[in-house]
Design an enzyme around this catalytic site. Structure first.
Site, PDB file in Angstrom:
ATOM      1  N   SER A  72      39.948   8.765  18.074  1.00  0.00           N
ATOM      2  CA  SER A  72      39.370   8.766  16.724  1.00  0.00           C
ATOM      3  C   SER A  72      38.218   9.762  16.606  1.00  0.00           C
ATOM      4  CB  SER A  72      38.835   7.375  16.375  1.00  0.00           C
ATOM      5  OG  SER A  72      39.807   6.397  16.603  1.00  0.00           O
TER       6      SER A  72
HETATM    7  N1  SAH Z   1      40.561   3.549  19.911  1.00  0.00           N
HETATM    8  C1  SAH Z   1      41.279   4.727  20.336  1.00  0.00           C
HETATM    9  C2  SAH Z   1      42.056   5.374  19.205  1.00  0.00           C
HETATM   10  C3  SAH Z   1      43.442   5.067  19.438  1.00  0.00           C
HETATM   11  S1  SAH Z   1      44.682   5.601  18.345  1.00  0.00           S
HETATM   12  C4  SAH Z   1      40.382   5.704  21.046  1.00  0.00           C
HETATM   13  O1  SAH Z   1      39.164   5.508  21.040  1.00  0.00           O
HETATM   14  O2  SAH Z   1      40.905   6.663  21.631  1.00  0.00           O
HETATM   15  C5  SAH Z   1      45.511   4.056  18.112  1.00  0.00           C
HETATM   16  C6  SAH Z   1      46.089   3.420  19.340  1.00  0.00           C
HETATM   17  O3  SAH Z   1      46.644   2.180  18.917  1.00  0.00           O
HETATM   18  C7  SAH Z   1      47.236   4.180  19.995  1.00  0.00           C
HETATM   19  O4  SAH Z   1      46.971   4.376  21.346  1.00  0.00           O
HETATM   20  C8  SAH Z   1      48.445   3.284  19.776  1.00  0.00           C
HETATM   21  O5  SAH Z   1      49.392   3.324  20.826  1.00  0.00           O
HETATM   22  C9  SAH Z   1      47.794   1.923  19.678  1.00  0.00           C
HETATM   23  N2  SAH Z   1      48.585   0.893  18.995  1.00  0.00           N
HETATM   24  C10 SAH Z   1      49.376   1.024  17.904  1.00  0.00           C
HETATM   25  N3  SAH Z   1      49.915  -0.168  17.579  1.00  0.00           N
HETATM   26  C11 SAH Z   1      49.472  -1.063  18.490  1.00  0.00           C
HETATM   27  C12 SAH Z   1      49.688  -2.460  18.697  1.00  0.00           C
HETATM   28  N4  SAH Z   1      50.469  -3.156  17.898  1.00  0.00           N
HETATM   29  N5  SAH Z   1      49.067  -3.056  19.741  1.00  0.00           N
HETATM   30  C13 SAH Z   1      48.262  -2.337  20.568  1.00  0.00           C
HETATM   31  N6  SAH Z   1      48.020  -1.033  20.428  1.00  0.00           N
HETATM   32  C14 SAH Z   1      48.616  -0.390  19.408  1.00  0.00           C
END
Ligand code: SAH
Length: 225
Positions: free
Chosen positions: A72
């Site tokens: 993010s």
């Molecule tokens: N917080 C992260 C941003 C991640 S982007 C950071 O600081 O880098 C969103 C993430 O959510 C992705 O890695 C994706 O695989 C995950 N995601 C999407 N749907 C999900 C779910 N149902 N359960 C767990 N993770 C999920």
């Protein structure tokens, strides 16, 4: 593992000066919580992206982390963190969507324990490894569909969802402690979403819109290994 000074402190585009410039920018954009600004200042974002992107790690933008996912934007990480910290000291925080592990690392310096759930195994493994290398011992990782929350450690003082959903998974509200706060991007995955802040107050849930954001989708169901 002990990090080599070069890796830890960064050089050139990852130097403390470059990092401080990002912090001033976040302050100028309205982030006023000093603890949040400090947590972002000391979290080495360049270690949460691929080496080829390290020189861009302190730009205020989202960056790809593989598997069609992104780390993010620092401003959004700061906003979400500031929003859940409004309630004062937090003991347990649940994050849904570990991704690179950056948001979890920022939280780990501000709260007692962080529980984070990711559905893509490669990202889950990598984020765990990073946390270990950085000595962040108060983060627990789980490979699972985070829309079910993480029942065994509930209730949480705050829940931070870093993937967008068209509705708020009810398990996450259920697992929120009384007086807890939940922040989540709500809306169509490909369009603009609203960053919503929910505050649980007894049987009531108050809602505030923090503005427009753009996140990758929250994918429910099977875990990708
Ligand atoms: N917080 C992260 C941003 C991640 S982007 C950071 O600081 O880098 C969103 C993430 O959510 C992705 O890695 C994706 O695989 C995950 N995601 C999407 N749907 C999900 C779910 N149902 N359960 C767990 N993770 C999920």
């Amino acid at each position: 593992m002990i990090l080599k000074p070069k890796q830890h402190e960064g050089i050139g585009m990852t130097s403390q000066r470059t990092r401080d410039r990002l912090i001033s920018r976040l302050h100028d954009r309205g982030i006023r919580n000093k603890q949040v600004l400090q947590a972002l200042r000391v979290t080495p974002r360049h270690l949460f992206v691929d080496e080829a992107l390290a020189s861009r790690a302190y730009e205020d933008t989202a960056l790809p982390i593989g598997h069609k996912q992104t780390i993010s934007q620092p401003y959004v990480v700061a906003c979400m963190t500031e929003a859940v910290l409004q309630g004062g000291v937090l003991e347990k925080v649940l994050e849904v969507g570990t991704g690179s592990g950056y948001q979890a690392a920022v939280l780990s310096g501000l709260v007692e324990r962080v529980y984070t759930v990711e559905r893509i195994e490669a990202l889950y493994q990598q984020a765990r490894k990073r946390a270990m290398q950085l000595g962040l011992r108060n983060i627990q990782f789980k490979l699972s569909d985070g829309s079910w929350g993480w029942e065994s450690y509930a209730p949480y003082d705050a829940v931070v969802v870093t993937a967008a959903s068209d509705e708020i998974p009810s398990a996450l509200i259920d697992q929120l402690a009384d007086n807890g706060r939940l922040v989540i991007p709500v809306g169509q995955p490909s369009g603009a979403q609203d960053l919503l802040l929910l505050h649980k107050n007894g049987n009531q849930v108050e809602q505030e819109n923090l503005g427009s954001v753009s996140f990758v989708p929250l994918v429910q169901g099977n875990v990708f290994t």
